[in-house]
Design an enzyme around this catalytic site. Structure first.
Site, short mmCIF file in Angstrom:
data_model
loop_
_atom_site.label_atom_id
_atom_site.label_comp_id
_atom_site.label_asym_id
_atom_site.label_seq_id
_atom_site.Cartn_x
_atom_site.Cartn_y
_atom_site.Cartn_z
N GLY A 56 11.61 -28.54 33.35
CA GLY A 56 12.63 -27.51 33.13
C GLY A 56 12.14 -26.19 33.69
N CYS A 83 5.89 -32.46 33.09
CA CYS A 83 5.84 -31.04 33.45
C CYS A 83 6.15 -30.16 32.23
CB CYS A 83 6.77 -30.77 34.63
SG CYS A 83 6.39 -29.24 35.48
N TYR A 84 7.32 -29.53 32.18
CA TYR A 84 7.66 -28.71 31.01
C TYR A 84 7.56 -29.55 29.74
CZ TYR A 84 10.33 -25.77 27.77
OH TYR A 84 10.73 -25.01 26.69
N HIS A 170 5.35 -34.88 38.92
CA HIS A 170 6.69 -35.48 38.79
C HIS A 170 6.66 -36.91 39.31
CE1 HIS A 170 9.09 -32.04 37.47
NE2 HIS A 170 8.18 -31.33 38.11
N GLU A 172 8.81 -39.09 39.21
CA GLU A 172 10.12 -39.57 39.65
C GLU A 172 10.44 -39.23 41.10
OE1 GLU A 172 9.47 -37.17 37.58
OE2 GLU A 172 10.79 -35.43 37.83
N SER A 224 42.34 -46.90 45.54
CA SER A 224 42.31 -45.99 46.69
C SER A 224 41.68 -46.65 47.90
CB SER A 224 41.51 -44.74 46.33
OG SER A 224 40.13 -45.05 46.29
N GLY A 225 40.97 -47.75 47.67
CA GLY A 225 40.29 -48.39 48.79
C GLY A 225 38.81 -48.04 48.86
N GLY A 226 38.38 -47.11 48.01
CA GLY A 226 36.96 -46.76 47.96
C GLY A 226 36.20 -47.76 47.11
N VAL A 227 34.88 -47.59 47.07
CA VAL A 227 34.06 -48.59 46.39
C VAL A 227 34.27 -48.53 44.86
CG1 VAL A 227 32.00 -47.11 46.38
CG2 VAL A 227 31.73 -49.57 46.17
N ASP A 228 34.50 -47.35 44.30
CA ASP A 228 34.64 -47.26 42.84
C ASP A 228 35.90 -47.97 42.36
OD1 ASP A 228 32.46 -45.68 43.18
OD2 ASP A 228 33.45 -43.79 42.65
N SER A 229 37.05 -47.60 42.94
CA SER A 229 38.29 -48.20 42.44
C SER A 229 38.36 -49.68 42.80
CB SER A 229 39.52 -47.43 42.91
OG SER A 229 39.73 -47.59 44.29
N SER A 230 37.77 -50.08 43.91
CA SER A 230 37.80 -51.50 44.28
C SER A 230 36.93 -52.32 43.32
CB SER A 230 37.32 -51.70 45.71
OG SER A 230 38.13 -50.96 46.59
N LYS A 376 26.08 -44.40 41.33
CA LYS A 376 26.80 -44.92 42.50
C LYS A 376 26.11 -46.14 43.13
CE LYS A 376 30.14 -43.96 45.52
NZ LYS A 376 31.51 -43.52 45.19
#
Ligand code: XMP
Length: 521
Positions: A56, A83-84, A170, A172, A224-230, A376
């Site tokens: 942070g 870290c913090y 860090h 990560e 919509s044709g995108g990956v999420d809605s498909s 995603k």
């Protein structure tokens, strides 16, 4: 990715909090980001098997510096302070944190004092990423040192009895070479988690959850044709079959052949029926004479809601609306959008059009959001596992308002046609050259209010220029312009000027974001 033990990340405002969650999930252990104020009782109730305190921007000795619930040190659940988070642990348990003279930023070789426990399989001298102005000067009672660097006497620490750990680096971030080994040691060996957060387990559990939530009711989904809605459509169709209605509202702003391709894929190949609504005339009429980018977005959003409302009444009634909310949206909007009457989350906006104001009050559905735990990259994995083809799983982001915001100035059928043709040539050549997957986005922008002089054959031309835009990016927040080989640019330029009537000049956008944005409007 099924319901599994959870590693809770308490967020103290680090830019890396989400990244810690993603890295832990890469080890197939489920992890969530929670506010630093989360009470110890809630962590117990969640069944947390481990707690990570993020970094942070604050100094622990500042007045008003954020603190976590003091009970967290005494729960018996392993804690890793980063870290913090480590400095907070040290200060809270009786050690001392001071402003370090030089600070330490960037890569630093880690000298390991105890190659066991948290640092098992981490090579002595391995590079870790440092970013701190404060440092631990005195360890609290019962703690010992696991590692140090040239500038930081306590780079990794432990209290064996209490199972409290701290790292000043860090683990990560990508630059920390041994970072994933540290994370694996923590989640597997110290917290005792099994790698159960897998795609198959997620799908199985999501299907059961959807069935339980929806019962025998009907769900509406805007495709919509995108990956999420498909991916959402696939998952829901698996769970509830024909009680799912997919509606695809064609605003008339998609790329060439896209609507046909999408319908063909869903109906013929996947056997998921789609209600196709061709609303292009309505949208074009709405945009007549409009040139201001925000006004364009507003009108498209408004019209979308109107068409959506009409269609939901025509095809309905529906109790549920499926929405492709992802985990980053949930972190940002935690606690909002809750119907005070029922306590359930309700649709206040449609995500594929994040510029849309909201659904009217008479159109209130209960949301089904089975992707809300996923990042995603996890959605892509789920989509692929459910059988979505690469052309959807790897599809580049495409804005909700589509080509309408890639035509500077007024959107007319002629200009749409021009841009569509130029865009198709660009995409064909980017595919042919094998560059598609290395680019975040590749597209064309039409500058129709400007005309320039050219010559074709023996004739002078006076026509429009088109801009080519190629960018690489991790998340769309920042982007670099992509260095496309000259030969590919040459082919695209030649083809566009020769094949697209009305375009006689091709220019290249070489602006990164910031200061530019990816889209032109
Ligand atoms: P900018 O242009 O802001 O874009 O750098 C960042 C990412 O967001 C996409 N984008 C949109 N997506 N509706 C959307 O659904 C919009 O109005 C919109 N504007 C930009 C853009 O394509 C890029 O991926």
């Amino acid at each position: 990715m099924g319901s599994t033990p959870i590693i809770a990340i308490l967020d103290f405002g680090s830019q890396y909090s989400e990244l810690i969650a993603r890295r832990i999930r890469e080890t197939q252990v489920y992890s969530e980001v929670l506010p630093y104020t989360t009470p110890a009782t809630k962590l117990l109730a969640l069944g947390a098997k481990g707690i990570v305190l993020s970094g942070g921007p604050n100094s622990v000795y500042d007045a008003g510096a954020p603190h976590c619930d003091e009970q967290i040190w005494h729960l018996g659940i392993p804690v890793l302070g980063v870290c913090y988070g480590m400095q907070l642990m040290v200060q809270a348990l009786g050690g001392k944190v001071v402003k370090s003279e030089r600070g330490e930023y960037g890569r630093a070789p880690l000298t390991i004092d105890d190659p066991t426990d948290l640092l098992t399989n981490v090579e002595d001298g391995t590079t870790m990423w440092m970013s701190h102005g404060d440092a631990v000067e005195v360890l609290p009672p019962g703690f010992s040192r696991l590692a140090h660097t040239d500038n930081t006497p306590y780079a990794a620490i432990v209290h064996h009895g209490k199972r409290l750990y701290g790292v000043q680096f860090h683990p990560e971030v990508h630059h920390s070479v041994g970072g994933m080994a540290v994370i694996r040691n923590f989640v597997y060996h110290i917290c005792g988690c099994e790698p159960t957060w897998t795609t198959d387990a997620f799908i199985e559990e999501a299907i059961l959850d959807i069935r339980q939530q929806v019962g025998d009711k009907r769900v509406l989904l805007a495709l919509s044709g995108g990956v999420d809605s498909s991916t959402l459509a696939f998952l829901l169709h698996r769970a509830i079959g024909d009680r799912l209605t997919c509606v695809f509202i064609d605003q008339g702003f998609m790329r060439k052949h896209e609507p046909e391709r999408l319908l063909k894929l869903f109906e013929e190949q996947f056997h998921i029926p789609v209600e196709y609504v061709n609303a292009s005339e309505r949208f074009l009429a709405r945009l007549r004479g409009v040139t201001d980018p925000e006004e364009k977005r507003k009108r498209i959003g408004y019209e979308f809601i109107k068409v959506f409302e009409e269609e939901s009444q025509r095809l309905g009634p529906f109790d549920f609306l499926a929405q492709g909310t992802l985990y980053p949206d949930v972190i940002e909007s935690a606690g909002t959008n809750v119907d005070p009457a029922t306590g359930k989350r309700i649709a206040v906006k449609i995500k594929s059009h994040h510029n849309v104001g909201g659904l009217p009050p008479n159109l209130r559905f209960v949301l089904v959001e089975p992707l809300r735990k996923l990042f995603k990259d996890e959605v892509r994995k789920v989509g692929k596992a459910l059988g979505l083809p690469d052309e959807i799983v790897r599809r580049q982001p495409f804005p909700g308002p589509g080509l309408a915001i890639r035509i500077i100035g007024e959107v007319t059928p002629e200009r749409l046609e021009m841009l569509r043709e130029a865009d198709m040539i660009l995409r064909q050549e980017i595919n042919r050259s094998g560059l598609y997957n290395s680019l975040w986005q590749a597209f064309a922008v039409l500058l129709p209010t400007i005309r320039t002089v050219g010559v074709m054959g023996d004739k002078r031309t006076y026509a429009h220029p088109v801009v080519l835009r190629f960018v690489t990016s991790e998340d769309g927040m920042t982007a670099d312009w992509a260095k496309i080989p000259y030969s590919v640019l040459e082919t695209i330029s030649n083809r566009i000027v020769n094949e697209v009537p009305g375009i006689n000049r091709v220019v290249l956008d070489i602006t990164s974001k910031p200061p530019g944005t990816i889209e032109w409007e």
